[in-house]
Design a protein around this motif. Structure first.
Motif, PDB file in Angstrom:
ATOM      1  N   UNK A   1      43.952  34.867  45.162  1.00 41.44           N
ATOM      2  CA  UNK A   1      44.325  33.609  44.537  1.00 41.44           C
ATOM      3  C   UNK A   1      43.327  32.511  44.847  1.00 41.44           C
ATOM      4  N   UNK A   2      43.658  31.322  44.360  1.00 41.19           N
ATOM      5  CA  UNK A   2      42.799  30.152  44.574  1.00 41.19           C
ATOM      6  C   UNK A   2      43.523  29.138  45.453  1.00 41.19           C
ATOM      7  N   UNK A   3      42.816  28.674  46.466  1.00 38.35           N
ATOM      8  CA  UNK A   3      43.382  27.710  47.397  1.00 38.35           C
ATOM      9  C   UNK A   3      43.344  26.305  46.808  1.00 38.35           C
ATOM     10  N   UNK A   4      44.393  25.540  47.085  1.00 42.80           N
ATOM     11  CA  UNK A   4      44.490  24.205  46.487  1.00 42.80           C
ATOM     12  C   UNK A   4      43.508  23.214  47.098  1.00 42.80           C
ATOM     13  N   UNK A   5      43.130  23.441  48.330  1.00 42.29           N
ATOM     14  CA  UNK A   5      42.206  22.538  49.016  1.00 42.29           C
ATOM     15  C   UNK A   5      40.845  23.207  49.120  1.00 42.29           C
ATOM     16  N   UNK A   6      39.938  22.845  48.201  1.00 41.17           N
ATOM     17  CA  UNK A   6      38.591  23.403  48.260  1.00 41.17           C
ATOM     18  C   UNK A   6      37.572  22.278  48.405  1.00 41.17           C
ATOM     19  N   UNK A   7      36.318  22.622  48.614  1.00 39.04           N
ATOM     20  CA  UNK A   7      35.272  21.633  48.881  1.00 39.04           C
ATOM     21  C   UNK A   7      35.040  20.745  47.661  1.00 39.04           C
ATOM     22  N   UNK A   8      35.039  19.446  47.872  1.00 42.61           N
ATOM     23  CA  UNK A   8      34.857  18.514  46.764  1.00 42.61           C
ATOM     24  C   UNK A   8      33.464  18.633  46.155  1.00 42.61           C
TER      25      UNK A   8
ATOM     26  N   UNK B   1      30.998  23.957  40.684  1.00 49.91           N
ATOM     27  CA  UNK B   1      31.443  24.999  39.766  1.00 49.91           C
ATOM     28  C   UNK B   1      32.963  25.133  39.762  1.00 49.91           C
ATOM     29  N   UNK B   2      33.584  24.926  40.921  1.00 50.23           N
ATOM     30  CA  UNK B   2      35.044  24.973  40.996  1.00 50.23           C
ATOM     31  C   UNK B   2      35.663  23.804  40.231  1.00 50.23           C
ATOM     32  N   UNK B   3      35.091  22.628  40.389  1.00 46.38           N
ATOM     33  CA  UNK B   3      35.589  21.447  39.676  1.00 46.38           C
ATOM     34  C   UNK B   3      35.482  21.650  38.172  1.00 46.38           C
ATOM     35  N   UNK B   4      34.315  22.107  37.718  1.00 50.83           N
ATOM     36  CA  UNK B   4      34.103  22.332  36.286  1.00 50.83           C
ATOM     37  C   UNK B   4      35.110  23.346  35.747  1.00 50.83           C
TER      38      UNK B   4
ATOM     39  N   UNK C   1      44.836  20.120  45.114  1.00 50.23           N
ATOM     40  CA  UNK C   1      44.842  18.953  45.997  1.00 50.23           C
ATOM     41  C   UNK C   1      43.485  18.259  45.972  1.00 50.23           C
ATOM     42  N   UNK C   2      42.426  19.054  45.842  1.00 55.74           N
ATOM     43  CA  UNK C   2      41.074  18.498  45.818  1.00 55.74           C
ATOM     44  C   UNK C   2      40.873  17.593  44.615  1.00 55.74           C
ATOM     45  N   UNK C   3      41.228  18.072  43.427  1.00 62.06           N
ATOM     46  CA  UNK C   3      41.038  17.258  42.223  1.00 62.06           C
ATOM     47  C   UNK C   3      41.988  16.071  42.219  1.00 62.06           C
ATOM     48  N   UNK C   4      43.213  16.260  42.690  1.00 60.77           N
ATOM     49  CA  UNK C   4      44.183  15.167  42.724  1.00 60.77           C
ATOM     50  C   UNK C   4      43.718  14.045  43.643  1.00 60.77           C
ATOM     51  N   UNK C   5      43.162  14.426  44.796  1.00 62.47           N
ATOM     52  CA  UNK C   5      42.740  13.422  45.770  1.00 62.47           C
ATOM     53  C   UNK C   5      41.523  12.635  45.309  1.00 62.47           C
TER      54      UNK C   5
END
Length: 262
Positions: free
Chosen positions: A147-154, A158-161, A246-250
């Protein structure tokens, strides 16, 4: 005008190509190759005659591996055309495949030695799905899932995109706050947990050792063992998946109002 079946067939062929061992890893969809699954599946120490349930069995990518191990193969998929493609590919094999949702499986309690949920957990309502998986596992049976973790490196661009693109297409794309889940209440014990820091690391085989699950990382692979009856069923399972990390939300305040925990 293209029919749904034509579009579907094109999609099947696309994923066959993307996941094929003789093709380079597609940077748009960095999918681990079959040898990666084989490595982790071997950690379960499967024995011929045992039963495996493949959640999201799709066109049967892992079926040859299960057959080579002598396992009894069961599968579920929400797409009946995917199931048709699977049966066309393995017409002579004794496969039991059902048009089930992972959140509401039609199999009996304590039926399977193994459940594999590879690359699809982030498309599920994870609380009910995990409760259902625990229900159908035998006591001592094992779950292998990714799965994918909600807290990843800002700074994982590539994850953000990928997350923004999935949201724009309204594609199911759920993240797990792995550190916050009480797996014991699902009747499960963590036997192995491997994390991958950034998008693409899993496909490349670059695992990361971390001691604190609150630290950022992007993907994970877990092997869990059913130890006792779960406290939850699919109706009482808590919400553990989020449609916004959580990363994108924050880091995108305008998105916070759209963050729906499931």
């Amino acid at each position: 005008m293209a029919t749904h079946e034509k579009i579907h067939r094109d999609t099947v062929e696309y994923w066959r190509t993307v996941t094929a061992d003789n093709q380079p890893i597609d940077s748009r969809h960095p999918v681990p190759k079959l040898d990666v699954l084989s490595k982790y599946l071997s950690a379960l120490n499967p024995v011929a005659g045992q039963r495996v349930l493949d959640i999201g069995i799709s066109f049967g990518r892992f079926v040859p591996l299960y057959l080579s191990l002598g396992l009894e193969i069961y599968g579920v998929d929400v797409d009946p055309l995917m199931i048709s493609a699977l049966r066309e590919s393995f017409p002579g094999e004794a496969l039991e495949v059902r048009h089930d949702r992972a959140e509401e499986l039609s199999f009996a309690d304590d039926m399977f030695d193994f459940v594999v949920c590879w690359g699809v957990f982030d498309e599920l309502d994870q609380g009910p799905a995990l409760a259902e998986i625990a229900r159908v596992l035998k006591n001592g049976g094992q779950l292998l899932f990714t799965g994918k973790n909600s807290n990843y490196h800002i700074d994982d661009k590539e994850a953000i995109v990928a997350e923004v693109a999935a949201r724009s297409k309204k594609h199911p794309n759920y993240f797990t706050d792995l550190a916050a889940i009480d797996f014991d209440k699902f009747g499960l014990r963590v036997d192995m947990l491997t994390t991958f820091a950034r998008r693409g690391d899993f496909a490349a085989g670059r695992s990361t050792t971390i001691s604190d699950l609150n630290a950022p990382f992007y993907e994970y692979l877990a092997i869990m063992r059913k130890m006792h009856l779960p406290e939850y069923d699919r109706r009482s399972a808590p919400a553990i998946s989020r449609n916004l990390s959580l990363t994108l939300a924050a880091n995108s305040p305008s998105n916070r109002s759209n963050d729906v925990t499931r």
